[in-house]
Write an enzyme that holds these catalytic residues in place. Structure first.
Site, PDB file in Angstrom:
ATOM      1  N   ARG A 100     -18.369  27.673 -20.330  1.00 46.47           N
ATOM      2  CA  ARG A 100     -17.878  27.319 -18.986  1.00 46.47           C
ATOM      3  C   ARG A 100     -18.150  28.524 -18.101  1.00 46.47           C
ATOM      4  NH1 ARG A 100     -12.325  24.478 -17.104  1.00 46.47           N
ATOM      5  NH2 ARG A 100     -13.609  22.737 -17.809  1.00 46.47           N
TER       6      ARG A 100
ATOM      7  N   HIS B  50     -20.487  18.802 -14.805  1.00 42.92           N
ATOM      8  CA  HIS B  50     -19.432  18.762 -15.835  1.00 42.92           C
ATOM      9  C   HIS B  50     -19.702  17.559 -16.758  1.00 42.92           C
ATOM     10  CE1 HIS B  50     -15.823  19.665 -17.823  1.00 42.92           C
ATOM     11  NE2 HIS B  50     -14.919  19.356 -16.914  1.00 42.92           N
TER      12      HIS B  50
ATOM     13  N   GLN C  93     -17.086  15.907 -19.225  1.00 44.46           N
ATOM     14  CA  GLN C  93     -16.033  15.131 -18.568  1.00 44.46           C
ATOM     15  C   GLN C  93     -16.500  13.708 -18.279  1.00 44.46           C
ATOM     16  OE1 GLN C  93     -12.722  16.248 -17.762  1.00 44.46           O
ATOM     17  NE2 GLN C  93     -12.567  14.020 -17.649  1.00 44.46           N
TER      18      GLN C  93
ATOM     19  N   ASP D 249     -11.251  14.285  -7.350  1.00 40.19           N
ATOM     20  CA  ASP D 249     -11.112  15.601  -7.985  1.00 40.19           C
ATOM     21  C   ASP D 249     -10.449  16.529  -6.963  1.00 40.19           C
ATOM     22  OD1 ASP D 249     -11.418  17.773  -9.690  1.00 40.19           O
ATOM     23  OD2 ASP D 249     -13.597  17.919  -9.450  1.00 40.19           O
TER      24      ASP D 249
ATOM     25  N   CYS E 220     -10.329  13.980 -13.403  1.00 42.70           N
ATOM     26  CA  CYS E 220     -10.632  14.835 -14.559  1.00 42.70           C
ATOM     27  C   CYS E 220      -9.461  15.765 -14.896  1.00 42.70           C
ATOM     28  CB  CYS E 220     -11.901  15.634 -14.301  1.00 42.70           C
ATOM     29  SG  CYS E 220     -11.799  16.765 -12.904  1.00 42.70           S
TER      30      CYS E 220
ATOM     31  N   ARG F 290     -11.663  13.354 -24.072  1.00 39.37           N
ATOM     32  CA  ARG F 290     -12.529  14.531 -24.104  1.00 39.37           C
ATOM     33  C   ARG F 290     -12.755  14.958 -25.560  1.00 39.37           C
ATOM     34  NH1 ARG F 290     -12.920  18.170 -19.855  1.00 39.37           N
ATOM     35  NH2 ARG F 290     -14.317  19.251 -21.284  1.00 39.37           N
TER      36      ARG F 290
HETATM   37  N1  NVA Z   1     -14.292  20.352  -9.921  1.00 36.87           N
HETATM   38  C1  NVA Z   1     -13.277  21.047 -10.678  1.00 36.87           C
HETATM   39  C2  NVA Z   1     -13.139  20.435 -12.031  1.00 36.87           C
HETATM   40  C3  NVA Z   1     -12.095  21.067 -12.898  1.00 36.87           C
HETATM   41  C4  NVA Z   1     -12.040  20.480 -14.267  1.00 36.87           C
HETATM   42  C5  NVA Z   1     -13.643  22.518 -10.774  1.00 36.87           C
HETATM   43  O1  NVA Z   1     -14.827  22.834 -10.955  1.00 36.87           O
HETATM   44  O2  NVA Z   1     -12.752  23.370 -10.664  1.00 36.87           O
HETATM   45  N1   CP Z   2     -10.988  18.453 -16.868  1.00 35.35           N
HETATM   46  C1   CP Z   2     -11.141  19.697 -17.329  1.00 35.35           C
HETATM   47  O1   CP Z   2     -12.244  20.141 -17.618  1.00 35.35           O
HETATM   48  O2   CP Z   2      -9.968  20.370 -17.479  1.00 35.35           O
HETATM   49  P1   CP Z   2      -9.793  21.933 -17.812  1.00 35.35           P
HETATM   50  O3   CP Z   2     -10.229  22.686 -16.595  1.00 35.35           O
HETATM   51  O4   CP Z   2      -8.320  22.065 -18.090  1.00 35.35           O
HETATM   52  O5   CP Z   2     -10.633  22.271 -19.001  1.00 35.35           O
END
Ligand code: NVA
Ligand code: CP
Length: 320
Positions: free
Chosen positions: A109, A136, A139, A235, A275, A303
């Site tokens: 990540r 992502h 997800q 989101d 998500c 997930r």
């Molecule tokens: N769009 C959000 C998703 C978090 C799971 C982010 O990138 O923070």
């Molecule tokens: N949806 C998701 O990826 O959640 P986290 O940021 O908690 O991993």
């Protein structure tokens, strides 16, 4: 395996897999989930190790990958920028060369997709995108599996994908990593995304990585995007890494809150997904996210099941 070896399969964006591979993965996820629910041990990854690299915060991604890998008999190494040499400017290529000599699969990540791709280019083992600024995919893998579970046939394989054909997914909010990935999924699996974002936060088809612009339609008003939708999803207004824009975004996104009126113009049996983490009263009302059309907890749990299927596929290929 040698770095850059063509046999290594990475999962860096949704379009890395073909529709028939998704049909297979959804089938496997169903089998793996059923076994888990029946307390049946299934350990195809004994002696395999997953390295998880987090440069951004996480709850679901960490727990789902970590618990999933242990359940399959493997083990996990957890690294963050702060507690590894990644935070002290060791070149990403060197990190990839070293880490991938010791583990069997890597989940990352991070911020730029380019960084993930650089790591993958120097990795001897499969690399999975656990979220970047651009995409992502894990997800959306879970979201589509969840849609099939709730609205698809009870059978797996290609027939499960049939239930997606011609469906409309309404995307309300930021043209972000989730939105980009929904567009890739629509192009790959044959449904349409109705996108409504505030001005200045639109999706960019080139950045989204799609060639077929017929897989999405843009609406100025979020209510119009939700009309007739089979799934409504949103989101956070401010994704990780964009916190400096928080105040500006709070003003721009104020009308992009999924509420009962938006759900009311969607199909009567439309599902709501998010998500997570969610901010009730911002991108979604409490009534919607905690209401009867919301499947967010199944979505979060799934997930783990889809990622177990994904790791099994990347490491062992097709089973049976
Ligand atoms: N769009 C959000 C998703 C978090 C799971 C982010 O990138 O923070
Ligand atoms: N949806 C998701 O990826 O959640 P986290 O940021 O908690 O991993």
């Amino acid at each position: 395996m040698k770095p850059g070896h063509s046999l290594i399969k990475h999962y860096l964006q949704f379009k890395d897999l073909r529709a028939e591979e998704y049909a297979y993965l959804f089938d496997r996820a169903r089998v793996i989930k059923t076994r888990f629910k029946n307390y049946e041990r299934y350990q195809p990854l004994v002696d395999r190790t997953l390295a998880m690299i987090f440069e951004k915060a996480s709850t679901r991604t960490r727990v789902s990958f970590e618990a999933g890998m242990y359940q399959m008999g493997g083990s996990v190494v957890h690294l963050t920028t702060g507690d590894s040499q990644l935070g002290r400017a060791e070149p990403i290529e060197d990190s990839a060369r070293v880490i991938s000599r010791m583990v069997d699969v890597v989940m990352i990540r991070t911020y730029e997709q380019a960084k993930l791709e650089l790591f993958a280019a120097h990795s001897r083992v499969p690399v999975i995108n656990g979220l970047t600024n651009e995409y992502h995919p894990c997800q959306i893998l879970a979201d589509i599996f969840t849609y099939i579970e709730h609205r698809g046939p009870r059978v797996g394989g290609g027939e499960a994908l049939e239930c997606l054909k011609g469906k409309v997914v309404a995307w309300v909010g930021d043209g972000n990593n989730m939105a980009n990935t929904w567009l890739q999924a629509a192009e790959a699996l044959g449904f349409t995304v109705h996108v409504s974002t505030p001005g200045g936060y639109e999706v960019d088809p080139e950045l989204a990585g799609i060639r077929d612009s017929s897989c999405y339609r843009v609406f100025n008003h979020p209510l119009e995007a939700c009309e007739g939708a089979h799934l409504v999803t949103t989101d956070v207004w401010t994704s990780m890494g964009y916190e400096a824009e928080n105040e500006e975004r709070r003003k721009a996104f104020v009308d992009w809150c999924v509420d009962d009126e938006m759900m009311g113009v969607a199909q009567p049996d439309a599902l709501f997904m998010h998500c997570l983490p969610a901010h009730r009263g911002e991108e979604v009302t409490a009534e919607v996210i905690d209401g009867p059309q919301s499947v967010v907890w199944d979505e979060a749990e799934n997930r783990m099941h889809v990622q177990k299927a994904l790791m099994e596929y990347l490491l062992l290929g097709r089973i049976g």
